[in-house]
Design an enzyme around this catalytic site. Structure first.
Site, PDB file in Angstrom:
ATOM      1  N   ARG A 310       0.810  -1.232   0.000  1.00 57.98           N
ATOM      2  CA  ARG A 310       0.000   0.000   0.000  1.00 57.98           C
ATOM      3  C   ARG A 310       0.840   1.278   0.000  1.00 57.98           C
ATOM      4  O   ARG A 310       0.361   2.336   0.387  1.00 57.98           O
ATOM      5  CB  ARG A 310      -0.986   0.005   1.178  1.00 57.98           C
ATOM      6  CG  ARG A 310      -1.997  -1.134   1.127  1.00 57.98           C
ATOM      7  CD  ARG A 310      -3.059  -0.993   2.192  1.00 57.98           C
ATOM      8  NE  ARG A 310      -4.064  -2.026   2.058  1.00 57.98           N
ATOM      9  CZ  ARG A 310      -3.996  -3.232   2.622  1.00 57.98           C
ATOM     10  NH1 ARG A 310      -2.947  -3.541   3.360  1.00 57.98           N
ATOM     11  NH2 ARG A 310      -4.955  -4.109   2.455  1.00 57.98           N
ATOM     12  N   LYS A 332       2.357  10.847 -11.970  1.00 58.71           N
ATOM     13  CA  LYS A 332       1.483   9.929 -12.712  1.00 58.71           C
ATOM     14  C   LYS A 332       2.215   8.603 -12.899  1.00 58.71           C
ATOM     15  O   LYS A 332       3.320   8.569 -13.430  1.00 58.71           O
ATOM     16  CB  LYS A 332       1.117  10.512 -14.078  1.00 58.71           C
ATOM     17  CG  LYS A 332      -0.031  11.488 -14.057  1.00 58.71           C
ATOM     18  CD  LYS A 332      -0.456  11.805 -15.480  1.00 58.71           C
ATOM     19  CE  LYS A 332      -1.642  12.734 -15.518  1.00 58.71           C
ATOM     20  NZ  LYS A 332      -2.082  12.989 -16.915  1.00 58.71           N
ATOM     21  N   GLU A 374       7.567  16.451 -26.105  1.00 58.05           N
ATOM     22  CA  GLU A 374       7.015  16.977 -24.851  1.00 58.05           C
ATOM     23  C   GLU A 374       7.540  18.384 -24.565  1.00 58.05           C
ATOM     24  O   GLU A 374       6.851  19.207 -23.967  1.00 58.05           O
ATOM     25  CB  GLU A 374       7.342  16.040 -23.689  1.00 58.05           C
ATOM     26  CG  GLU A 374       6.782  14.629 -23.817  1.00 58.05           C
ATOM     27  CD  GLU A 374       5.266  14.554 -23.644  1.00 58.05           C
ATOM     28  OE1 GLU A 374       4.636  15.581 -23.324  1.00 58.05           O
ATOM     29  OE2 GLU A 374       4.709  13.457 -23.853  1.00 58.05           O
ATOM     30  N   LYS A 416       5.899  22.309 -15.929  1.00 57.90           N
ATOM     31  CA  LYS A 416       5.058  21.210 -15.458  1.00 57.90           C
ATOM     32  C   LYS A 416       4.843  21.287 -13.951  1.00 57.90           C
ATOM     33  O   LYS A 416       3.736  21.034 -13.459  1.00 57.90           O
ATOM     34  CB  LYS A 416       5.671  19.866 -15.836  1.00 57.90           C
ATOM     35  CG  LYS A 416       4.755  18.708 -15.434  1.00 57.90           C
ATOM     36  CD  LYS A 416       5.117  17.400 -16.076  1.00 57.90           C
ATOM     37  CE  LYS A 416       4.063  16.349 -15.743  1.00 57.90           C
ATOM     38  NZ  LYS A 416       4.370  15.033 -16.345  1.00 57.90           N
ATOM     39  N   GLU A 426      -5.299  16.218 -11.632  1.00 61.64           N
ATOM     40  CA  GLU A 426      -5.942  16.445 -12.925  1.00 61.64           C
ATOM     41  C   GLU A 426      -7.446  16.637 -12.795  1.00 61.64           C
ATOM     42  O   GLU A 426      -8.243  16.029 -13.504  1.00 61.64           O
ATOM     43  CB  GLU A 426      -5.630  15.281 -13.884  1.00 61.64           C
ATOM     44  CG  GLU A 426      -5.755  15.686 -15.346  1.00 61.64           C
ATOM     45  CD  GLU A 426      -5.159  14.660 -16.293  1.00 61.64           C
ATOM     46  OE1 GLU A 426      -5.922  13.901 -16.887  1.00 61.64           O
ATOM     47  OE2 GLU A 426      -3.923  14.629 -16.423  1.00 61.64           O
ATOM     48  N   ARG A 430      -4.607  20.527 -15.064  1.00 67.47           N
ATOM     49  CA  ARG A 430      -3.504  19.653 -15.452  1.00 67.47           C
ATOM     50  C   ARG A 430      -3.776  18.917 -16.761  1.00 67.47           C
ATOM     51  O   ARG A 430      -2.839  18.496 -17.447  1.00 67.47           O
ATOM     52  CB  ARG A 430      -3.220  18.644 -14.330  1.00 67.47           C
ATOM     53  CG  ARG A 430      -1.997  17.776 -14.626  1.00 67.47           C
ATOM     54  CD  ARG A 430      -1.554  16.959 -13.442  1.00 67.47           C
ATOM     55  NE  ARG A 430      -0.452  16.087 -13.800  1.00 67.47           N
ATOM     56  CZ  ARG A 430       0.216  15.321 -12.951  1.00 67.47           C
ATOM     57  NH1 ARG A 430      -0.114  15.338 -11.669  1.00 67.47           N
ATOM     58  NH2 ARG A 430       1.200  14.549 -13.351  1.00 67.47           N
ATOM     59  N   ASN A 434      -1.972  17.269 -21.655  1.00 65.27           N
ATOM     60  CA  ASN A 434      -2.250  16.185 -22.601  1.00 65.27           C
ATOM     61  C   ASN A 434      -2.438  16.696 -24.031  1.00 65.27           C
ATOM     62  O   ASN A 434      -3.030  16.005 -24.866  1.00 65.27           O
ATOM     63  CB  ASN A 434      -3.501  15.414 -22.157  1.00 65.27           C
ATOM     64  CG  ASN A 434      -3.244  14.584 -20.919  1.00 65.27           C
ATOM     65  OD1 ASN A 434      -2.284  13.831 -20.854  1.00 65.27           O
ATOM     66  ND2 ASN A 434      -4.093  14.737 -19.920  1.00 65.27           N
ATOM     67  N   HIS A 437      -2.136  14.350 -26.965  1.00 65.62           N
ATOM     68  CA  HIS A 437      -2.145  12.989 -26.446  1.00 65.62           C
ATOM     69  C   HIS A 437      -3.405  12.205 -26.815  1.00 65.62           C
ATOM     70  O   HIS A 437      -3.356  10.974 -26.897  1.00 65.62           O
ATOM     71  CB  HIS A 437      -1.962  12.999 -24.930  1.00 65.62           C
ATOM     72  CG  HIS A 437      -0.566  13.318 -24.487  1.00 65.62           C
ATOM     73  ND1 HIS A 437       0.069  14.491 -24.835  1.00 65.62           N
ATOM     74  CD2 HIS A 437       0.321  12.625 -23.728  1.00 65.62           C
ATOM     75  CE1 HIS A 437       1.287  14.495 -24.299  1.00 65.62           C
ATOM     76  NE2 HIS A 437       1.465  13.375 -23.633  1.00 65.62           N
ATOM     77  N   HIS A 441      -2.290   8.872 -28.207  1.00 63.80           N
ATOM     78  CA  HIS A 441      -2.591   7.590 -27.579  1.00 63.80           C
ATOM     79  C   HIS A 441      -3.356   6.676 -28.531  1.00 63.80           C
ATOM     80  O   HIS A 441      -3.176   5.448 -28.517  1.00 63.80           O
ATOM     81  CB  HIS A 441      -3.399   7.807 -26.306  1.00 63.80           C
ATOM     82  CG  HIS A 441      -2.595   8.369 -25.183  1.00 63.80           C
ATOM     83  ND1 HIS A 441      -3.156   8.842 -24.015  1.00 63.80           N
ATOM     84  CD2 HIS A 441      -1.260   8.539 -25.026  1.00 63.80           C
ATOM     85  CE1 HIS A 441      -2.211   9.278 -23.212  1.00 63.80           C
ATOM     86  NE2 HIS A 441      -1.044   9.109 -23.804  1.00 63.80           N
ATOM     87  N   HIS A 454       6.313   6.768 -27.926  1.00 59.79           N
ATOM     88  CA  HIS A 454       5.295   7.653 -27.361  1.00 59.79           C
ATOM     89  C   HIS A 454       5.468   9.091 -27.850  1.00 59.79           C
ATOM     90  O   HIS A 454       4.505   9.748 -28.256  1.00 59.79           O
ATOM     91  CB  HIS A 454       5.367   7.613 -25.831  1.00 59.79           C
ATOM     92  CG  HIS A 454       4.481   8.604 -25.151  1.00 59.79           C
ATOM     93  ND1 HIS A 454       3.098   8.547 -25.223  1.00 59.79           N
ATOM     94  CD2 HIS A 454       4.760   9.695 -24.402  1.00 59.79           C
ATOM     95  CE1 HIS A 454       2.575   9.549 -24.542  1.00 59.79           C
ATOM     96  NE2 HIS A 454       3.564  10.261 -24.038  1.00 59.79           N
TER      97      HIS A 454
END
Length: 550
Positions: A310, A332, A374, A416, A426, A430, A434, A437, A441, A454
């Site tokens: 955890r 993330k 990026e 960032k 997000e 935030r 993306n 993206h 994606h 990517h």
């Protein structure tokens, strides 16, 4: 920053009720734009409609919106038609955080059935009228909004708490810090330290050359006695022995997990290899995981750290440009699913980020270009001056000039970090990170993870998002062309693969930003600023056809 919150939505969606409660909670002044119009004219809204007509009322409304949005620290409930005026829509979006309270037609009819103060509902068929208004106004509400809140729950306090949970720390309109990083400050390999302020989850980002040789820095940032390094088959031969030697000299117990290299291995099976190692070595909660590699290794190590027992601490040591400027910062973590990229994961912050820029010397040109995607993104969505600098210095970056690389890494991390500090999970702001993206994606999933890097997919995705922004009138032809040219100059693809229109739509529908079945895009408006919006399907299809055939 103004600290303003503006509520938009159809009549009866609860803007006034929720606005008053939200203002009390935040200790802000509450204003209802309709009440302000009535106060200025001395008559009710229905009387204005009856005597002057709707056109005259809309002008009065636009004047009030212009004046009220210029105030500071208010919660403003707007009239349902406030977004019809282009200037009002712009003032709302630029001068505060816009929250779209979205209610179903049945709920609105229930709430307004006895309300005689709604001139537009004085019709034989109120339901049909509301459906027409929703069809007309919903795209405008989406365009204005930074957050969308569904008002299905009748409990006002639940709605207010939902808004509070999603609100950035200050306002969704970004007030970015002025340049802290300049070219002079990164010359001669000077160590740069940026701090990401997230309360008890705060940490530092160290940027400089030969940091893997800096025993004092490693001892300061990695204090546990037992460390497990997670890396891959490409990075391990280059840097694993060096880092293990550092830990041995610091009297730390060290072991390593070496995963295969590539996006195709960012899945449950290979995540379990990390857990297998931790359990076999009886690692406890004081074990520190070290992510030594690029974005895939960072995401998987972070997700393993978030979930093993955890939660155990971890440190990012990114060795690619993409991971140094983006994925190692912000917390993330996650893995891919065959139906969508990064759909399984957690927000989990590292204890530190150590970006050794000398590791980029061994980076293949293709990987360097992937990282530049990026970097370009940060300039396109936030900092037009930085975008111009990239246009002027792309050749230096691709030649791996140390000072130029150190500068873009520091500036990208700065940008960032500023966003993450305002919206860690997000909830609204935030999501602008993306940009490109949603398309990118889809490319990765449609071609098969690992077919394109990517960063290559994101680069092409930015060209597509710029084309979509242009078709919607958000940017001009010159801006669209500048983005495509810079992406191409970075060595990235600018023509989209032909996945088939239906397949494109299916893939883009599996996106974390989407709400209520609507595909959401990060769009430029103009270059250097961004908005989050759904778009008409026909315009999206025209964009796909153009970008595939070009």
């Amino acid at each position: 920053m103004s600290g303003n919150i503006f509520l938009v939505g159809l009549m009866g969606s609860g803007k006034t009720t929720v606005g008053r409660a939200l203002a009390r909670k935040l200790n802000k002044r509450f204003i209802d734009s309709d009440h302000e119009i009535e106060a200025r004219t001395g008559v009710s809204i229905p009387v204005i409609f009856e005597i002057e007509g709707e056109v005259s009322f809309r002008q009065r409304e636009a004047d009030v919106i212009r004046d009220l949005t210029a105030l500071s620290d208010i919660v403003l409930a707007t009239g349902g038609g406030a977004v019809l005026n282009p200037d009002s829509l712009r003032y709302l979006h630029e001068r505060g955080t816009v929250i779209y309270l979205r209610a179903g037609i049945n709920s609105i009819l229930q709430r307004t059935r006895n309300d005689k103060n709604r001139p537009l509902l004085r019709t034989a068929d109120p339901r049909k009228k509301l459906e027409e208004l929703e069809a007309q106004r919903h795209p405008l509400y989406q365009q204005a909004a930074h957050l969308v809140i569904e008002t299905g729950r009748p409990n006002v306090q639940h709605l207010v708490q939902s808004i509070l949970d999603k609100l950035p720390k200050s306002s969704t309109k970004v007030d970015f810090q002025p340049y802290q990083t300049d070219m002079q400050s990164v010359k001669n390999g000077t160590l740069q330290t940026l701090n990401l302020d997230l309360g008890e989850r705060s940490y530092s980002i160290s940027i400089g050359q030969q940091l893997l040789e800096d025993s004092l820095l490693i001892a300061e940032k990695i204090r546990g006695k037992h460390v497990v390094i997670v890396t891959n088959t490409v990075v391990a031969p280059l840097y694993l022995a060096r880092l293990e030697a550092q830990f041995k000299s610091l009297d730390k117990t060290c072991s390593a997990v070496i995963l295969p290299d590539g996006e195709a291995y960012k899945n449950w099976d290979h995540l379990n290899l990390i857990f297998d190692h931790l359990l076999r070595h009886k690692c406890d909660r004081k074990t520190i995981l070290i992510a030594l590699g690029g974005g895939v290794i960072g995401d998987m190590t972070g997700f393993a750290a978030a979930t093993y027992m955890r939660g155990v601490p971890f440190v990012q040591i990114p060795t690619t440009l993409l991971s140094q400027v983006d994925s190692s910062v912000g917390g993330k973590t996650g893995i891919n699913h065959p139906l969508g990229k990064n759909m399984i994961g957690a927000f989990y912050q590292p204890q530190a980020v150590i970006a050794d820029t000398s590791t980029l010397n061994s980076l293949p040109d293709k990987e360097l270009s992937a990282g530049l995607a990026e970097v370009i993104k940060h300039g396109a969505i936030i900092d037009a001056g930085f975008f111009t600098w990239l246009e002027q210095n792309m050749a230096r970056l691709r030649a791996k000039e140390p000072d130029a690389l150190a500068y873009v890494i520091a500036r990208s991390c700065e940008i960032k970090a500023d966003v993450v500090q305002q919206d860690e999970r997000e909830g609204g702001l935030r999501a602008i990170l993306n940009f490109g993206h949603t398309f990118g994606h889809a490319i990765e999933a449609g071609l098969g993870f690992g077919t394109w890097l990517h960063g290559e997919a994101v680069g092409c995705g930015m060209v597509m998002a710029a084309e979509l922004s242009f078709r919607l009138g958000h940017i001009d032809y010159v801006s669209k062309t500048r983005i495509k040219q810079l992406v191409e100059n970075a060595g990235l693809p600018v023509v989209a693969p032909d996945l088939g229109e239906q397949r494109w739509l299916e893939l883009m529908e599996v996106d974390k930003k989407n709400e209520g079945g609507q595909i959401k895009f990060i769009l430029l408006k103009p270059l250097g600023t961004s908005v989050i919006s759904s778009v008409p399907e026909q315009v999206l299809l025209e964009t796909l056809r153009h970008c595939i055939l070009e």
